[in-house]
Write a protein that holds these residues in place. Structure first.
Motif, PDB file in Angstrom:
ATOM      1  N   PRO A 214      72.832   0.956  23.635  1.00 13.71           N
ATOM      2  CA  PRO A 214      73.790   1.768  24.387  1.00 13.71           C
ATOM      3  C   PRO A 214      73.526   1.648  25.881  1.00 13.71           C
ATOM      4  O   PRO A 214      72.390   1.426  26.285  1.00 13.71           O
ATOM      5  CB  PRO A 214      73.526   3.192  23.900  1.00 13.71           C
ATOM      6  CG  PRO A 214      72.316   3.156  23.084  1.00 13.71           C
ATOM      7  CD  PRO A 214      71.886   1.751  22.869  1.00 13.71           C
ATOM      8  N   GLN A 215      74.570   1.804  26.623  1.00 14.10           N
ATOM      9  CA  GLN A 215      74.458   1.640  28.071  1.00 14.10           C
ATOM     10  C   GLN A 215      75.303   2.711  28.749  1.00 14.10           C
ATOM     11  O   GLN A 215      76.432   2.956  28.333  1.00 14.10           O
ATOM     12  CB  GLN A 215      74.979   0.241  28.452  1.00 14.10           C
ATOM     13  CG  GLN A 215      75.032  -0.048  29.922  1.00 14.10           C
ATOM     14  CD  GLN A 215      73.762  -0.759  30.385  1.00 14.10           C
ATOM     15  OE1 GLN A 215      72.700  -0.596  29.774  1.00 14.10           O
ATOM     16  NE2 GLN A 215      73.850  -1.531  31.433  1.00 14.10           N
ATOM     17  N   THR A 216      74.750   3.335  29.761  1.00 13.28           N
ATOM     18  CA  THR A 216      75.520   4.320  30.530  1.00 13.28           C
ATOM     19  C   THR A 216      75.461   3.922  31.994  1.00 13.28           C
ATOM     20  O   THR A 216      74.393   3.560  32.491  1.00 13.28           O
ATOM     21  CB  THR A 216      74.907   5.730  30.374  1.00 13.28           C
ATOM     22  OG1 THR A 216      74.757   5.993  28.989  1.00 13.28           O
ATOM     23  CG2 THR A 216      75.807   6.784  30.992  1.00 13.28           C
ATOM     24  N   ARG A 217      76.577   3.953  32.636  1.00 13.35           N
ATOM     25  CA  ARG A 217      76.590   3.580  34.049  1.00 13.35           C
ATOM     26  C   ARG A 217      77.637   4.414  34.790  1.00 13.35           C
ATOM     27  O   ARG A 217      78.776   4.523  34.340  1.00 13.35           O
ATOM     28  CB  ARG A 217      76.910   2.093  34.197  1.00 13.35           C
ATOM     29  CG  ARG A 217      76.527   1.561  35.562  1.00 13.35           C
ATOM     30  CD  ARG A 217      76.751   0.082  35.646  1.00 13.35           C
ATOM     31  NE  ARG A 217      75.817  -0.671  34.795  1.00 13.35           N
ATOM     32  CZ  ARG A 217      75.966  -1.945  34.505  1.00 13.35           C
ATOM     33  NH1 ARG A 217      76.996  -2.597  34.943  1.00 13.35           N
ATOM     34  NH2 ARG A 217      75.076  -2.558  33.753  1.00 13.35           N
ATOM     35  N   ASN A 218      77.217   4.991  35.886  1.00 10.46           N
ATOM     36  CA  ASN A 218      78.141   5.778  36.700  1.00 10.46           C
ATOM     37  C   ASN A 218      78.353   5.070  38.025  1.00 10.46           C
ATOM     38  O   ASN A 218      77.417   4.505  38.578  1.00 10.46           O
ATOM     39  CB  ASN A 218      77.574   7.174  36.967  1.00 10.46           C
ATOM     40  CG  ASN A 218      77.234   7.897  35.683  1.00 10.46           C
ATOM     41  OD1 ASN A 218      77.880   7.680  34.666  1.00 10.46           O
ATOM     42  ND2 ASN A 218      76.208   8.729  35.711  1.00 10.46           N
ATOM     43  N   GLU A 244      82.169   8.090  35.152  1.00 14.40           N
ATOM     44  CA  GLU A 244      81.009   7.961  34.255  1.00 14.40           C
ATOM     45  C   GLU A 244      81.445   7.084  33.103  1.00 14.40           C
ATOM     46  O   GLU A 244      82.476   7.338  32.474  1.00 14.40           O
ATOM     47  CB  GLU A 244      80.599   9.332  33.724  1.00 14.40           C
ATOM     48  CG  GLU A 244      79.990  10.220  34.782  1.00 14.40           C
ATOM     49  CD  GLU A 244      79.659  11.597  34.237  1.00 14.40           C
ATOM     50  OE1 GLU A 244      79.706  11.774  33.011  1.00 14.40           O
ATOM     51  OE2 GLU A 244      79.388  12.476  35.058  1.00 14.40           O
ATOM     52  N   ARG A 245      80.668   6.055  32.852  1.00  8.95           N
ATOM     53  CA  ARG A 245      81.057   5.135  31.773  1.00  8.95           C
ATOM     54  C   ARG A 245      79.894   4.925  30.812  1.00  8.95           C
ATOM     55  O   ARG A 245      78.731   4.910  31.235  1.00  8.95           O
ATOM     56  CB  ARG A 245      81.497   3.789  32.363  1.00  8.95           C
ATOM     57  CG  ARG A 245      82.771   3.902  33.174  1.00  8.95           C
ATOM     58  CD  ARG A 245      83.231   2.569  33.689  1.00  8.95           C
ATOM     59  NE  ARG A 245      82.242   1.921  34.524  1.00  8.95           N
ATOM     60  CZ  ARG A 245      82.248   0.625  34.812  1.00  8.95           C
ATOM     61  NH1 ARG A 245      83.195  -0.144  34.332  1.00  8.95           N
ATOM     62  NH2 ARG A 245      81.324   0.111  35.585  1.00  8.95           N
ATOM     63  N   LYS A 246      80.260   4.778  29.594  1.00 12.32           N
ATOM     64  CA  LYS A 246      79.221   4.472  28.602  1.00 12.32           C
ATOM     65  C   LYS A 246      79.738   3.383  27.665  1.00 12.32           C
ATOM     66  O   LYS A 246      80.958   3.227  27.498  1.00 12.32           O
ATOM     67  CB  LYS A 246      78.806   5.717  27.831  1.00 12.32           C
ATOM     68  CG  LYS A 246      79.938   6.412  27.127  1.00 12.32           C
ATOM     69  CD  LYS A 246      79.436   7.605  26.347  1.00 12.32           C
ATOM     70  CE  LYS A 246      80.564   8.171  25.496  1.00 12.32           C
ATOM     71  NZ  LYS A 246      80.184   9.253  24.658  1.00 12.32           N
ATOM     72  N   TYR A 248      78.089  -0.358  25.456  1.00  9.99           N
ATOM     73  CA  TYR A 248      76.989  -1.065  24.787  1.00  9.99           C
ATOM     74  C   TYR A 248      76.747  -2.419  25.439  1.00  9.99           C
ATOM     75  O   TYR A 248      77.658  -3.001  26.038  1.00  9.99           O
ATOM     76  CB  TYR A 248      77.316  -1.281  23.313  1.00  9.99           C
ATOM     77  CG  TYR A 248      77.364   0.010  22.527  1.00  9.99           C
ATOM     78  CD1 TYR A 248      76.213   0.539  21.950  1.00  9.99           C
ATOM     79  CD2 TYR A 248      78.567   0.705  22.388  1.00  9.99           C
ATOM     80  CE1 TYR A 248      76.256   1.728  21.250  1.00  9.99           C
ATOM     81  CE2 TYR A 248      78.616   1.897  21.684  1.00  9.99           C
ATOM     82  CZ  TYR A 248      77.459   2.400  21.116  1.00  9.99           C
ATOM     83  OH  TYR A 248      77.491   3.576  20.428  1.00  9.99           O
ATOM     84  N   LEU A 275      81.854  -1.347  28.793  1.00 11.00           N
ATOM     85  CA  LEU A 275      81.731   0.046  29.216  1.00 11.00           C
ATOM     86  C   LEU A 275      83.096   0.705  29.141  1.00 11.00           C
ATOM     87  O   LEU A 275      84.115   0.097  29.485  1.00 11.00           O
ATOM     88  CB  LEU A 275      81.188   0.106  30.644  1.00 11.00           C
ATOM     89  CG  LEU A 275      79.736  -0.366  30.823  1.00 11.00           C
ATOM     90  CD1 LEU A 275      79.389  -0.488  32.285  1.00 11.00           C
ATOM     91  CD2 LEU A 275      78.765   0.563  30.118  1.00 11.00           C
ATOM     92  N   ALA A 278      83.662   7.725  29.938  1.00 12.76           N
ATOM     93  CA  ALA A 278      82.842   8.616  29.104  1.00 12.76           C
ATOM     94  C   ALA A 278      83.706   9.528  28.243  1.00 12.76           C
ATOM     95  O   ALA A 278      83.271  10.003  27.189  1.00 12.76           O
ATOM     96  CB  ALA A 278      81.920   9.432  29.990  1.00 12.76           C
ATOM     97  N   ASN A 281      85.966   7.999  23.127  1.00 15.11           N
ATOM     98  CA  ASN A 281      84.909   7.874  22.130  1.00 15.11           C
ATOM     99  C   ASN A 281      85.107   6.562  21.366  1.00 15.11           C
ATOM    100  O   ASN A 281      85.801   6.526  20.362  1.00 15.11           O
ATOM    101  CB  ASN A 281      84.962   9.082  21.192  1.00 15.11           C
ATOM    102  CG  ASN A 281      83.760   9.101  20.276  1.00 15.11           C
ATOM    103  OD1 ASN A 281      82.765   8.422  20.539  1.00 15.11           O
ATOM    104  ND2 ASN A 281      83.839   9.868  19.199  1.00 15.11           N
TER     105      ASN A 281
END
Lengths: 317, 120
Positions: A214-218, A244-246, A248, A275, A278, A281
């Motif tokens: 998983p990857q989260t990047r703002n 805000e992005r999430k 993989y 991404l 956020a 889903n």
């Protein structure tokens, strides 16, 4: 009035004809053939054996990747795809590492009868272990197990692998590339792959590693926003917004092994990232397939010629 | 005075001797190019390739012919030849946006395949 309209039609027709006559370029669709990266003419079969997978538990990347690659190769290559149980390769690698790490202590400690006998390659035991392990874990992919070969090697009795701390079968804790280093030694174990190759009539073996994290990047992203003016005309304007992005990250490494010699023929590594906002889903499995979809042409091009469709401009003047 | 004569003679040669020859070459070459385009549109790429090869032989300064030749080579998977033909076309017409566009698309595919080969 009608004469004027007729004149207009004639003028527009003539101008069209003139334009057509003066056309000095033509767009044409072309298919560019890309030669395979690997000469697989010596092989008639391919065995997608399994992958050392790590990262998120949301997707069983070992199983999914094997299923996907097999189905793609079945339709898009000339090689016969061997249907066999999927090896939990991480467990196999772990077992080999343990054996290599403590050779003198292993034999007396081994309570498994035949497991430690062929020490040099560690193949006999590991492959049989994996066969037992995969038998429980893979059920779904093997649609037609009778296509080519007998099921893996059920020669030795099933035995539970000396599992890592967490008991989930086939899932030693691999989180990132550092964790993979120890496991990757299995690809250099020529004897293991040669033995496996012998069991399947020396096919081309495809294996490797898959990391799916998983990857989260703002940060600031550019979005296309449509606006309508007073007259109702639509315009699209790029707008920079904080988001805000999430999503993989998928890092597969495909290893192609010669089933006759056990030697690695070719290795290819990819990295894909997806991404999403956020607020949305997106299921992990969708994201996985989305990324694999972009990698597949390159993977397939390793084994077979592919055609890239596009268009070019032919010129007259 | 003799200088004027020489200039006049040169102009005469250009007007009635050399230029028509060049124009003839371009005309012949253009006929080959047009025939090649029709062949390619009918998916007869081998024929098109032959015609465009002839075209550049007849008139080696014809950028469009080199461009088309490059596309035909690309279609046949002959990437080295395609690259050479594109480069020649751009050498003859460096500001031709359509040739440049074709070349960029070609490079994208060619570089991708050679890059992945280098990953071994």
């Amino acid at each position: 009035m009608t004469a004027r309209a007729a004149a207009k039609v004639v003028v527009s027709l003539v101008s069209l004809l003139v334009a057509a006559a003066c056309t000095s370029f033509y767009e044409i669709p072309i298919e560019t053939p890309i030669q395979p990266k690997l000469d697989v003419s010596a092989f008639q079969r391919v065995l997608i054996v399994g992958f050392i997978s790590g990262g998120s538990d949301d997707v069983d990347t070992n199983l999914e990747t094997v299923r996907l690659l097999r189905s793609q190769l079945r339709t898009r290559s000339n090689l016969r795809v061997i249907e066999a149980d999927v090896l939990p390769l991480a467990e196999v690698a772990l077992e080999q590492t343990r054996e290599n790490a403590a050779p003198p202590t292993t034999p007396p400690a081994s309570d498994q009868p035949s497991a430690s006998a062929p020490v040099p390659n560690g193949a006999g035991n590991t492959s049989s272990e994996s066969a037992s392990g995969s038998g429980s874990g893979s059920g779904s992919p093997g649609a037609s197990p009778a296509q080519t070969q007998p099921q893996t090697p059920p020669a030795t009795p099933p035995q539970t692998a000396p599992a890592p701390a967490d008991a989930t079968p086939g899932q030693p804790r691999i989180r990132d590339e550092k964790d993979l280093v120890d496991y990757e030694r299995i690809f250099a174990n020529v004897a293991y792959w040669k033995k496996l190759g012998e069991e399947y009539q020396q096919p081309l073996i495809v294996t490797g590693t898959i990391l799916f994290n998983p990857q989260t990047r703002n940060g600031i992203v550019t979005q296309q926003r449509e606006t309508y003016d007073q007259l109702g005309r639509r315009t699209v304007v790029p707008v920079r917004v904080y988001q805000e992005r999430k999503g993989y990250v998928l890092r597969p490494k495909f290893v192609f092994i010669d089933g006759r010699t056990g030697a690695t023929l070719y290795t290819e590594t990819f990295r894909e990232e997806r991404l999403y906002p956020a607020s949305t889903n997106t299921p992990a499995l969708s994201s996985y397939f989305e990324m694999m979809d972009t990698l597949l042409p390159s993977f397939l091009n390793t084994l077979s010629a592919q055609k890239v469709r596009g268009s070019r401009i032919l010129l007259k003047d | 005075m003799p200088r004027r004569l020489i200039i006049l003679a040169l102009l005469f040669l250009c007007g009635f001797g050399v230029l028509p020859a060049v124009a003839d070459a371009r005309k012949d070459s253009k006929a080959q190019v047009e025939f090649g385009i029709v062949a390619a549109q009918r998916d007869l790429w081998k024929e098109a390739l032959y015609r465009w090869k002839r075209a550049v032989e007849i008139d080696p300064t014809y950028a469009a012919a080199y461009n088309n030749l490059a596309i035909a080579h690309e279609h046949e998977g002959q990437f080295d030849e395609a690259r050479k033909a594109y480069e020649k076309a751009l050498e003859l017409e460096p500001n031709n946006a359509l040739i440049q566009q074709n070349y960029d698309l070609f490079k994208e595919i060619n570089d991708r395949s050679s890059r992945s080969k280098g990953r071994r």
